[in-house]
Scaffold this active site. Sequence first.
Site, PDB file in Angstrom:
ATOM      1  N   GLU A  39      -6.781  -6.271 -10.370  1.00  0.00           N
ATOM      2  CA  GLU A  39      -7.467  -5.403  -9.418  1.00  0.00           C
ATOM      3  C   GLU A  39      -8.212  -4.300 -10.144  1.00  0.00           C
ATOM      4  O   GLU A  39      -8.010  -4.066 -11.320  1.00  0.00           O
ATOM      5  CB  GLU A  39      -6.461  -4.714  -8.477  1.00  0.00           C
ATOM      6  N   LYS A  55       0.868  -1.186   0.000  1.00  0.00           N
ATOM      7  CA  LYS A  55       0.000   0.000   0.000  1.00  0.00           C
ATOM      8  C   LYS A  55       0.907   1.240   0.000  1.00  0.00           C
ATOM      9  O   LYS A  55       1.322   1.720   1.046  1.00  0.00           O
ATOM     10  CB  LYS A  55      -0.929  -0.016   1.212  1.00  0.00           C
TER      11      LYS A  55
END
Length: 191
Positions: free
Chosen positions: A73, A37
Amino acid sequence: MYVCPVGHYFKDGLSPISLLTEEQYHRAAPGGTGDIKTIGNYATVVSAQRRAKDKGHSDVLYLDPVHKKFVEEVSSCNIFMVKDNVIITPLLTGAILPGITRRSIIEIAGNLGFQVEERLISIDELLDADEVFCTGTAIVLSPVGCIVYHERRVEYGNRKVGAVSQQLYSALTAIQKGLAEDSMGWSVQLN
């Protein structure tokens, strides 16, 4: 510590979103930081998101950069599909963020009696799903109403929230709000 609820990430709330499959650019590359992240993973999707939004879509669906056929994704969230009551999400390959909401949905689904698979999903298989939804910290769980790939538009559930998406969303948010028992041990009571 200060914690407060926020509104839905997408402007239409829990309404199904529309995804445009990106066919030229990729969100992450093998050996890169796709599974971390970091702001760099979000900055790279801004241009594709803008193009998708200009065409009336909510967000962008990315395929793997090697074969260009396996689903990875959405710009800022993980993706799941439901086929014959089996919940399937892409295998973590090093280019996909192992999101905590992704993991939470996998655990809740298992506890609700669903079979859950983590494996490669081809774009053709995704387009043939009974139901598709995304998960993430900001979006929680968002149903997908349509996906566009090679100018082909595939719609899911008459653009309404699917039964599995609704069941998982309700189960997760009930735990988050303290309305259901947290059998997973995720909640911590502060005094």
